[in-house]
Design a protein around this motif. Structure first.
Motif, PDB file in Angstrom:
ATOM      1  N   TYR A  78     110.628 -25.833  24.081  1.00  0.00           N
ATOM      2  CA  TYR A  78     111.947 -25.872  23.438  1.00  0.00           C
ATOM      3  C   TYR A  78     112.727 -26.941  24.190  1.00  0.00           C
ATOM      4  O   TYR A  78     113.239 -26.710  25.286  1.00  0.00           O
ATOM      5  CB  TYR A  78     112.595 -24.497  23.567  1.00  0.00           C
ATOM      6  CG  TYR A  78     113.987 -24.378  22.990  1.00  0.00           C
ATOM      7  CD1 TYR A  78     114.221 -24.587  21.641  1.00  0.00           C
ATOM      8  CD2 TYR A  78     115.057 -24.015  23.812  1.00  0.00           C
ATOM      9  CE1 TYR A  78     115.490 -24.468  21.118  1.00  0.00           C
ATOM     10  CE2 TYR A  78     116.331 -23.882  23.300  1.00  0.00           C
ATOM     11  CZ  TYR A  78     116.546 -24.118  21.955  1.00  0.00           C
ATOM     12  OH  TYR A  78     117.820 -23.984  21.438  1.00  0.00           O
TER      13      TYR A  78
ATOM     14  N   VAL B 147     109.060 -19.594  26.647  1.00  0.00           N
ATOM     15  CA  VAL B 147     109.860 -20.645  26.026  1.00  0.00           C
ATOM     16  C   VAL B 147     110.345 -21.543  27.150  1.00  0.00           C
ATOM     17  O   VAL B 147     111.066 -21.076  28.048  1.00  0.00           O
ATOM     18  CB  VAL B 147     111.058 -20.058  25.253  1.00  0.00           C
ATOM     19  CG1 VAL B 147     111.893 -21.182  24.640  1.00  0.00           C
ATOM     20  CG2 VAL B 147     110.580 -19.107  24.163  1.00  0.00           C
ATOM     21  N   THR B 148     109.956 -22.814  27.148  1.00  0.00           N
ATOM     22  CA  THR B 148     110.288 -23.668  28.277  1.00  0.00           C
ATOM     23  C   THR B 148     110.758 -25.044  27.832  1.00  0.00           C
ATOM     24  O   THR B 148     110.231 -25.618  26.869  1.00  0.00           O
ATOM     25  CB  THR B 148     109.084 -23.828  29.229  1.00  0.00           C
ATOM     26  OG1 THR B 148     109.433 -24.746  30.281  1.00  0.00           O
ATOM     27  CG2 THR B 148     107.855 -24.346  28.501  1.00  0.00           C
TER      28      THR B 148
ATOM     29  N   VAL C 169     114.511 -20.290  18.123  1.00  0.00           N
ATOM     30  CA  VAL C 169     113.643 -19.646  19.113  1.00  0.00           C
ATOM     31  C   VAL C 169     113.313 -18.223  18.669  1.00  0.00           C
ATOM     32  O   VAL C 169     112.170 -17.776  18.769  1.00  0.00           O
ATOM     33  CB  VAL C 169     114.312 -19.638  20.503  1.00  0.00           C
ATOM     34  CG1 VAL C 169     113.439 -18.866  21.500  1.00  0.00           C
ATOM     35  CG2 VAL C 169     114.549 -21.061  20.987  1.00  0.00           C
TER      36      VAL C 169
ATOM     37  N   VAL D 274     109.616 -16.666  17.994  1.00  0.00           N
ATOM     38  CA  VAL D 274     109.095 -15.457  18.628  1.00  0.00           C
ATOM     39  C   VAL D 274     108.642 -14.463  17.571  1.00  0.00           C
ATOM     40  O   VAL D 274     107.553 -13.870  17.676  1.00  0.00           O
ATOM     41  CB  VAL D 274     110.163 -14.829  19.544  1.00  0.00           C
ATOM     42  CG1 VAL D 274     109.718 -13.439  20.004  1.00  0.00           C
ATOM     43  CG2 VAL D 274     110.435 -15.730  20.728  1.00  0.00           C
TER      44      VAL D 274
ATOM     45  N   LYS E 247     115.220 -28.761  20.339  1.00  0.00           N
ATOM     46  CA  LYS E 247     116.406 -27.931  20.541  1.00  0.00           C
ATOM     47  C   LYS E 247     117.378 -27.990  19.361  1.00  0.00           C
ATOM     48  O   LYS E 247     118.309 -27.192  19.290  1.00  0.00           O
ATOM     49  CB  LYS E 247     117.106 -28.327  21.836  1.00  0.00           C
ATOM     50  CG  LYS E 247     116.431 -27.723  23.073  1.00  0.00           C
ATOM     51  CD  LYS E 247     117.249 -27.891  24.332  1.00  0.00           C
ATOM     52  CE  LYS E 247     116.581 -27.139  25.485  1.00  0.00           C
ATOM     53  NZ  LYS E 247     117.263 -27.397  26.770  1.00  0.00           N
TER      54      LYS E 247
ATOM     55  N   VAL F  78     119.668 -18.887  24.800  1.00  0.00           N
ATOM     56  CA  VAL F  78     118.374 -18.367  24.328  1.00  0.00           C
ATOM     57  C   VAL F  78     118.204 -16.915  24.762  1.00  0.00           C
ATOM     58  O   VAL F  78     117.761 -16.063  23.974  1.00  0.00           O
ATOM     59  CB  VAL F  78     117.224 -19.239  24.866  1.00  0.00           C
ATOM     60  CG1 VAL F  78     115.870 -18.568  24.610  1.00  0.00           C
ATOM     61  CG2 VAL F  78     117.254 -20.616  24.221  1.00  0.00           C
TER      62      VAL F  78
ATOM     63  N   CYS G  35     105.506 -14.050  25.563  1.00  0.00           N
ATOM     64  CA  CYS G  35     105.986 -15.341  25.072  1.00  0.00           C
ATOM     65  C   CYS G  35     106.615 -16.130  26.215  1.00  0.00           C
ATOM     66  O   CYS G  35     107.282 -15.561  27.083  1.00  0.00           O
ATOM     67  CB  CYS G  35     107.001 -15.119  23.957  1.00  0.00           C
ATOM     68  SG  CYS G  35     107.595 -16.626  23.170  1.00  0.00           S
TER      69      CYS G  35
ATOM     70  N   CYS H  74     103.456 -19.778  23.393  1.00  0.00           N
ATOM     71  CA  CYS H  74     104.180 -20.710  24.261  1.00  0.00           C
ATOM     72  C   CYS H  74     104.842 -21.796  23.414  1.00  0.00           C
ATOM     73  O   CYS H  74     104.227 -22.331  22.493  1.00  0.00           O
ATOM     74  CB  CYS H  74     103.233 -21.363  25.263  1.00  0.00           C
ATOM     75  SG  CYS H  74     102.428 -20.208  26.406  1.00  0.00           S
ATOM     76  N   ALA H  75     106.086 -22.116  23.762  1.00  0.00           N
ATOM     77  CA  ALA H  75     106.829 -23.138  23.028  1.00  0.00           C
ATOM     78  C   ALA H  75     107.538 -24.068  23.988  1.00  0.00           C
ATOM     79  O   ALA H  75     108.140 -23.622  24.973  1.00  0.00           O
ATOM     80  CB  ALA H  75     107.847 -22.484  22.091  1.00  0.00           C
TER      81      ALA H  75
ATOM     82  N   CYS I 158     112.046 -17.383  29.760  1.00  0.00           N
ATOM     83  CA  CYS I 158     112.728 -18.598  29.311  1.00  0.00           C
ATOM     84  C   CYS I 158     112.983 -19.480  30.525  1.00  0.00           C
ATOM     85  O   CYS I 158     113.690 -19.080  31.452  1.00  0.00           O
ATOM     86  CB  CYS I 158     114.042 -18.238  28.619  1.00  0.00           C
ATOM     87  SG  CYS I 158     115.026 -19.677  28.133  1.00  0.00           S
TER      88      CYS I 158
END
Length: 289
Positions: free
Chosen positions: A79, A50-51, A109, A113, A102, A16, A48, A76-77, A5
């Motif tokens: 966020y 999340v960025t 999130v 996932v 967000k 998160v 995974c 990959c997301a 993250c």
């Protein structure tokens, strides 16, 4: 499951991490592009990413592009607080990433996932229907594949002589890579799964034959196969007694060639002998452990 993250906001990052941790996932945090990139390089493939899009030293898309080098099939997301219109996706070509505002919150999130990472919807190759069970069946064999080399190596020697081919190998295909138990004629290290033919062969519990690899649109231009000078490929799956294909018994040659029905039967027999021997060794180790 390993999740990274990246977010410059300590509050958002922690929220998160705690939500994913409560759901049972292993999470690491980073507050910048540089820190997240270092984590990707040192931690190994992640399942995974999340960025946030806005990072103090770059963008989330730059981080996703970096992640594709170390974790090519990770979910990959972005966020982010940024609107979709603010994100310059054109500069990043075909980078695959999910947009997750967000407003969805940490629970969103977790949902992402559970759907994208668990189902592996962003992989660049097809997955068998029993992928998760297959990976679980593979685990005891993948811990120490070299332990099976002596018995399996003899079968690869027989295969090259029997079929008059340049190379034979026995490989195990895990979630991200193929690693080899034995190689004859050529030496293969770990190969990213998206670059192997075997990951496609796993879809079929029968013998797979590609008489002219470079003429197959799935592999045309595959730099790894070109570098390895693979013109012909045949394989039979290594199917456990529970019915899961954990790898393949493969044959290779630099030139395209034909492969008869009798050859298919013999290759299938060699694969059955290989997995039977591996299962016996695995059982023996379990009894003496």
């Amino acid at each position: 499951m390993k999740i990274l993250c990246a977010d410059p906001s300590p509050g958002d990052r922690t929220a998160v991490r705690e939500a994913l941790g409560d759901a049972g996932y292993t999470v690491r945090e980073a507050e910048s592009l540089a820190e997240a990139s270092d984590t990707l390089d040192s931690w190994g493939p992640v399942d995974c990413l999340v960025t946030e899009h806005e990072l103090p030293d770059g963008t989330g898309l730059e981080l996703v592009e970096h992640a594709r080098n170390t974790s090519p099939d990770a979910a990959c997301a972005l966020y982010t607080d940024a609107s979709f219109a603010e994100i310059d996706t054109e500069a990043f070509g075909d980078v695959v990433v999910e947009y997750l505002p967000k407003e969805a919150g940490p629970d969103g999130v977790v949902d992402f996932v559970e759907f994208s990472a668990v189902s592996r919807t962003q992989t660049a190759y097809p997955l068998p229907d029993d992928e998760q069970a297959r990976i679980e069946a593979l685990e005891p064999y993948a811990k120490n594949p070299g332990a099976f080399s002596d018995s399996v190596d003899r079968l690869t020697e027989i295969a090259t002589e029997l079929f008059d081919l340049e190379a034979a190998a026995v490989g195990l295909v895990d979630a991200h890579e193929e690693q080899f138990v034995a190689c004859r004629g050529r030496s293969f290290g770990r190969i990213d799964r998206e670059e192997t033919i075997c990951t496609y062969a796993l879809l079929d519990h029968d013998v797979t034959v590609i008489e002219d690899v470079q003429a197959d649109p799935r592999f045309e231009g595959n730099e790894g196969l070109i570098e390895a000078d693979i013109g012909f490929y045949a394989s039979a799956p290594l199917v456990t007694s529970e019915g899961h294909a954990i790898g393949t018994f493969c044959l290779y040659d630099s030139e395209p060639r034909s492969f008869s029905e009798r050859n298919r039967e013999l290759l299938s027999t060699l694969a059955d002998e290989a997995i039977a021997g591996m299962e016996l060794q695995q059982q023996a180790r379990g009894e003496t452990a």
